[in-house]
Write an enzyme that holds these catalytic residues in place. Structure first.
Site, PDB file in Angstrom:
ATOM      1  CG  HIS A 467      27.278  36.033  45.059  1.00  0.00           C
ATOM      2  ND1 HIS A 467      27.621  36.865  46.092  1.00  0.00           N
ATOM      3  CD2 HIS A 467      28.373  35.975  44.262  1.00  0.00           C
ATOM      4  CE1 HIS A 467      28.862  37.284  45.929  1.00  0.00           C
ATOM      5  NE2 HIS A 467      29.345  36.757  44.815  1.00  0.00           N
ATOM      6  CD  GLU A 468      28.945  33.272  41.587  1.00  0.00           C
ATOM      7  OE1 GLU A 468      29.413  34.037  40.725  1.00  0.00           O
ATOM      8  OE2 GLU A 468      29.489  33.112  42.706  1.00  0.00           O
ATOM      9  CG  HIS A 471      29.435  38.363  40.208  1.00  0.00           C
ATOM     10  ND1 HIS A 471      30.043  39.548  40.526  1.00  0.00           N
ATOM     11  CD2 HIS A 471      29.727  37.511  41.223  1.00  0.00           C
ATOM     12  CE1 HIS A 471      30.683  39.414  41.690  1.00  0.00           C
ATOM     13  NE2 HIS A 471      30.497  38.183  42.138  1.00  0.00           N
ATOM     14  CG  HIS A 474      28.525  44.320  37.084  1.00  0.00           C
ATOM     15  ND1 HIS A 474      29.555  44.306  37.988  1.00  0.00           N
ATOM     16  CD2 HIS A 474      28.488  45.586  36.598  1.00  0.00           C
ATOM     17  CE1 HIS A 474      30.100  45.523  38.056  1.00  0.00           C
ATOM     18  NE2 HIS A 474      29.468  46.306  37.212  1.00  0.00           N
TER      19      HIS A 474
HETATM   20 ZN    ZN Z   1      31.189  37.268  43.965  1.00  0.00          ZN
END
Ligand code: ZN
Length: 676
Positions: A467-468, A471, A474
């Protein structure tokens, strides 16, 4: 001038952590603010006619030094803090908000911004420039810059009252939480609790010079008790105490505050020309308007409800068979769900952990990024770091060009806050023709290795890392001109797409085979375990969905209407929950009076975004599934239209460019097993 106010003389321009002294920060901030102020003054006093370049662009590039100091300082305050840093944070925060208020209230600056904005149809701007112009203009107008003097004062008064009300709301919840304790002295009263939870309850009691066990309303104490305690009366007592926070008609009551907050928000929105608070908030969201959010929530509700009702019925039957329970109550939900889950899956973390050695999982994430986006991660030791535990990488593309510097900080320690997050030390931007690459970081709190055992992650920690890392991608792949539109600077209900979509790869056999190998034997994780992980991940998804939707609908019921007709918090809430209820209502409980997300935090008119993001990631991942989870064409499109674009364009437009159509909820419902 401190070291922080000069350009860093390091390779890749990274922060020279070991040379930064804590006492440098305050003077660095002060001189950074002065510099930013003078940059603003230069824009305002420019004798030329306001243009996009001399006003909007100049404004976006201003304050770079201050931003850099802020990033370093506040990241340290989260990941490696101490009393001294916290003291500086107290001192510096008001200075920073004063500075940002000075900008928003600067009439001469707004005059220039407005002049450019009003002539926008005559300007030859790129899409990104249009977005930036809009964003800068709204930064002023949404704070009242267009209002007449008297109305401006009214707006300030509302803002002041709202911040006091929110503060009070939070203080009451905290006091309610701290006030309650359940003191148990019979061993049978803690029956069912896992050893760790029992031990913690005992320590709480000892800390207050008491015998036995103490249970409180803090999550680490409350959740295990509601999940495992066999004593139904005690679960009821605890659940009712938890549910009545701010709803006891005493000096900690929040009912009046809730009504006032809803009304003040509505008044504020009206003053600024919006129909309701939700219209105001959603203007800057992918969902755009309350009608869209309501349709979204109700459509999901309609589709998830049959599955939720079936799950509820199964749970009822299970509780009846097991303990003769006739009417399932709220305080039974966690308890019997857990029992049923154990019966169905018997899946525990210890079985899985040997397959998820941290180093292997990191390698897995990197391999996924390489296969999808052609990224190479090379660990380097020449970059200065703020703690020995931090790992540093140089990230390059297929041509060997620098993409990003990447920091990863995995283990808990004193001075680091809980949870996991992604952040950056330097944003990506194109300035004076040069594409400045970002410095991105992820921070987690995973189990530390010991002398005899490496760091082995739970499956939950594995998805957290992905998940991290999503990010982080991104941030790393950002390729925009203006810093305020770069990377993760996107609308709130769009920001979780890159992170949540990446979690999907953790459930795929094709991915797990790449990295989920037993740390001792080297065996790949057995397929049956993968199947169990998948099945247990969607366990009771229907009921969970209904619960999330009920909170989203409650949020909209407060903020998407004129609240002046609402006089009773509880009555209003019961009405709003209507179609989402599975359990009988508990008369002495109220959700709104302790719904801190929307009445204290920043989630008002935004609670729907949890589900919204899930719909996006499931729909986007289904595209990968259709073409192959490592399909290059789909990955290229995801990079071109989502990851590299930041907030340069309306997210729905970006999404449609990637997917070819608007997101639909079916993929999520299928993934959750709610429809076939
Ligand atoms: Zn998040």
């Amino acid at each position: 001038m401190t070291l922080l106010n000069k350009s860093f003389k390091t390779e890749y321009n990274t922060a020279p952590f070991s040379d930064i002294k804590t006492e440098d920060f305050l003077p660095a901030f002060k001189s950074g603010i002065e510099k930013a102020k003078s940059e603003i003054d230069t824009i305002v006093s420019n004798a030329e006619t306001p243009t996009f370049k001399n006003t909007i662009e100049a404004l976006d590039y201003s304050g770079e030094e201050l931003d850099r100091i802020s990033s370093i300082f506040f990241n340290l305050n989260s990941a490696e803090t101490n009393d001294e840093i916290q003291k500086i944070a107290q001192e510096v925060s008001p200075l920073l908000s004063e500075f940002s208020n000075d900008i928003t209230l600067n009439k001469d600056l707004f005059k220039r911004v407005k002049a450019v904005y009003d002539s926008k149809s005559d300007l030859d701007l790129t899409t990104e420039q249009h977005t930036l112009l809009d964003k800068k203009y709204k930064g002023f107008s949404r704070n009242g810059a267009n209002l007449l003097e008297g109305k401006k004062e009214l707006l300030r008064a509302i803002d002041k009252e709202l911040s006091q009300l929110k503060l009070k709301f939070g203080e009451h919840i905290l006091a309610e939480t701290n006030k309650f304790e359940m003191h148990l002295t019979n061993e049978s009263d803690v029956s069912g609790l896992p050893e760790g939870a029992k031990e913690a309850a005992k320590q709480l009691a000892e800390g207050k010079d008491k015998n036995g066990w103490l249970i409180t309303l803090d999550y680490p104490s409350y959740i295990p008790f509601m999940t495992y305690a066999d004593n139904r009366e005690l679960r009821e007592k605890l659940s009712k105490a938890f549910g009545s926070k701010g709803f006891n008609n005493d000096d900690l009551d929040n009912q009046d505050i809730v009504l006032k907050i809803a009304k003040q928000r509505f008044e504020r929105a009206k003053l600024l020309g919006y129909k309701t608070h939700a219209h105001f908030v959603l203007e800057e969201r992918m969902a755009e308007k309350p009608e869209n959010v309501n349709t979204f929530l109700n459509e999901l509700l309609e589709k998830a409800k049959p599955a939720a009702e079936q799950e509820f019925k199964n749970l009822e039957d299970f509780a009846k068979d097991l303990d003769g329970i006739d009417q399932l109550q709220k305080w039974d939900s966690g308890y019997y769900s857990e029992k049923l889950k154990q019966k169905l899956f018997s899946l525990d973390d210890e079985q899985l952990k040997p397959y998820f050695k941290l180093e292997n999982v990191i390698k897995g994430a990197f391999t996924v990024a390489e296969k999808l986006f052609g990224l190479q991660f090379q660990e380097i030791n020449t970059v200065d770091k703020y703690h020995d535990d931090v790992l540093t990488y140089k990230v390059t593309d297929n041509e060997g060009e620098l993409v990003s510097i990447f920091y990863a900080d995995f283990f808990p320690r004193a001075g680091k806050r809980n949870g996991a997050w992604m952040t950056s030390y330097k944003p990506q931007m194109i300035k004076d023709g040069a594409n400045e690459r970002p410095h991105v970081s992820i921070v987690c709190n995973f189990t530390k290795p010991t002398k005899s055992k490496p760091s082995l992650l739970t499956f939950n920690e594995v998805t957290t890392l992905f998940h991290e890392f999503g990010h982080a991608l991104h941030g790393m792949l950002a390729n925009t001109t203006y810093p305020s539109l770069s990377g993760t600077s996107v609308y709130w209900d769009f920001v979780e797409l890159p992170s949540q979509i990446l979690e999907n790869w953790c459930y795929e056999e094709e991915t797990l085979k790449l990295f989920a190998t037993h740390y001792e034997t080297g065996d790949v994780i057995p397929m049956e375990l993968i199947e169990k992980i998948k099945a247990s991940a969607t366990f009771h998804e229907g009921m969970q969905t209904l619960r999330q939707l009920s909170f989203g609908l409650l949020d909209m019921s407060w903020h998407g209407v004129d609240p002046s007709k609402i006089t009773n918090v509880k009555t209003h809430e019961v009405e709003s929950f209507g179609d989402t209820n599975l359990y009988p209502d508990v008369a002495e409980n109220c959700m709104s009076t302790s719904f801190a997300h929307i009445f204290q935090g920043g989630y008002s008119s935004g609670y729907y975004s949890y589900k919204w993001a899930e719909v996006l990631d499931a729909d986007a991942f289904e595209y990968f599934k259709e073409e192959g989870i490592f399909n290059k064409t789909v990955a290229d499109k995801f990079k071109a239209y989502v990851l590299s674009q930041g907030g340069t364009e309306n997210p729905m437009t970006l999404y449609k460019k990637f997917r070819g159509q608007e997101p639909k909820p079916e993929a999520l419902l299928r993934r959750a097993g709610l429809i076939k």
